[in-house]
Design an enzyme around this catalytic site. Sequence first.
Site, PDB file in Angstrom:
ATOM      1  N   HIS A  71     -12.077  -6.832 -50.226  1.00  0.00           N
ATOM      2  CA  HIS A  71     -12.960  -6.364 -51.297  1.00  0.00           C
ATOM      3  C   HIS A  71     -12.258  -6.725 -52.604  1.00  0.00           C
ATOM      4  CE1 HIS A  71     -13.779  -3.397 -48.055  1.00  0.00           C
ATOM      5  NE2 HIS A  71     -15.016  -3.405 -48.508  1.00  0.00           N
ATOM      6  N   ASP A  80      -9.560  -4.354 -53.528  1.00  0.00           N
ATOM      7  CA  ASP A  80      -8.401  -4.269 -52.624  1.00  0.00           C
ATOM      8  C   ASP A  80      -7.298  -5.157 -53.171  1.00  0.00           C
ATOM      9  OD1 ASP A  80     -10.061  -2.992 -50.788  1.00  0.00           O
ATOM     10  OD2 ASP A  80     -10.418  -4.826 -49.635  1.00  0.00           O
TER      11      ASP A  80
END
Length: 446
Positions: A111, A114
């Site tokens: 993501h 992340d």
Amino acid sequence: MSSQIHLTLGQKEYFKGIGKIPYEGRETDNPLAFRWYDEHRMVGGKTMKEHFRFAVCWWHSFCGTGADPFGAPTKNFPWLRPGDPLGQARDKMDAGFEFITKLGAPFYCFHDYDLVAEGPSLAESEKRLEKITDYALEKQQASGVEPLWGTANLFSHPRYMNGAATNPDFAVVAHAGAQVRMALDATIKLGGANYVFWGGREGYMSLLNTDMKRELGHLARFLHMAKDYARQQGFKGYFFIEPKPMEPSKHQYDFDAATCVGFIRHFGLEGDFKLNLEFNHATLAQHSMQHEMQVAADAGMLGSLDANRGDYQNGWDTDQFPADVYELTEAMLVFLEAGGLRGGGINFDAKTRRNSTDPEDLFYGHIGGMDAFARALLAAHDILEHSDYKKLRAERYASFDKGHGLDFENGKLSLKELAAIAAKNGEPEQRSGRQELFENILNRYI
Ligand code: XUL
Ligand code: CO
């Protein structure tokens, strides 16, 4: 240490004492070796590496702290020590690439946030993403590891509490659009093979305050816009929708594979969109993974898999590492008969347990998962090549291979003609489904 591990001079080693995980075969006593996954082994014309295209996920593996709604973090991984966001993101990237290279997986999934913590504004987030993706590119070039897919986290921030693309407030939809544009840019820059949409908050908590038809229309409009933008930027990969029926929303619009296939077709997205199916999402929807994969394969949309498993004693999304070889063999039968995945691979969307606190536990989880898949692939391949499995299935439908059955399949019979055939035949003979025999075939080859 093996020459395949790329640590730059002076760079900290996070997984000390662990080298490249070797394939040592079934009889090895080494817990840090593969027993079944031999990346070079040919199975039906492809190597295991090519079949699976294994990916490590950034969120559970390198951002997961072990915190749960009842307690504080348990995993004090050195790359998670608080500091300036970019410094921390670089540490995490060093740890991530060290781990993935030692494991020998060819891909990772991420993501946007992340990779680096979200900034206080969209502009600051974009700057951070630009910097960290520059660093990721260096790491990719040194290791050969690439993204299987990227995605945007459109569910954690409080602004998305009522949804992202399906939010009843246009301002939030626009913000989600800005975030997806940046996540697409990052995925394209890093050479990501695909892009995923998982709609954790795209659904509702109560239908009383929800205009479902309008929200679904907005979701489709949003996906078209994202796809058009990415294509203009030269992105050649697939877009995957990841079905899940609930959690965190009470009801999620991408409920299961059949719902998503219907949505994709209804809104004219079938040229570009396929499915990313997840084992624990299948069971949450009261299906098996085998069922979800068959639905997707029959629609030409078996794109990619998120590998994990649930727990029989409760219904949550526990995201445990896959270990059930029987379940995986059923999945691999569908996988092989479908001719593999469309553009995707197998991403470990799985987390070690809260009390598995050591960095080496990350290795045990992934090694076990890759071995379980490899063993299941070999069993499924043997079943298809050497057992009566295909013959028995074909025999069940043999009455449609000729005569009136074939005419029926080809649309050459009317209901009146069907009735006349039935009158002439009398009561059909009983035919066993032989489920137990099929189950025994699976167990024989595992
Ligand atoms: C959540 C889930 C996500 C997606 C990516 O259940 O599976 O991690 O895979 O957003
Ligand atoms: Co997932």
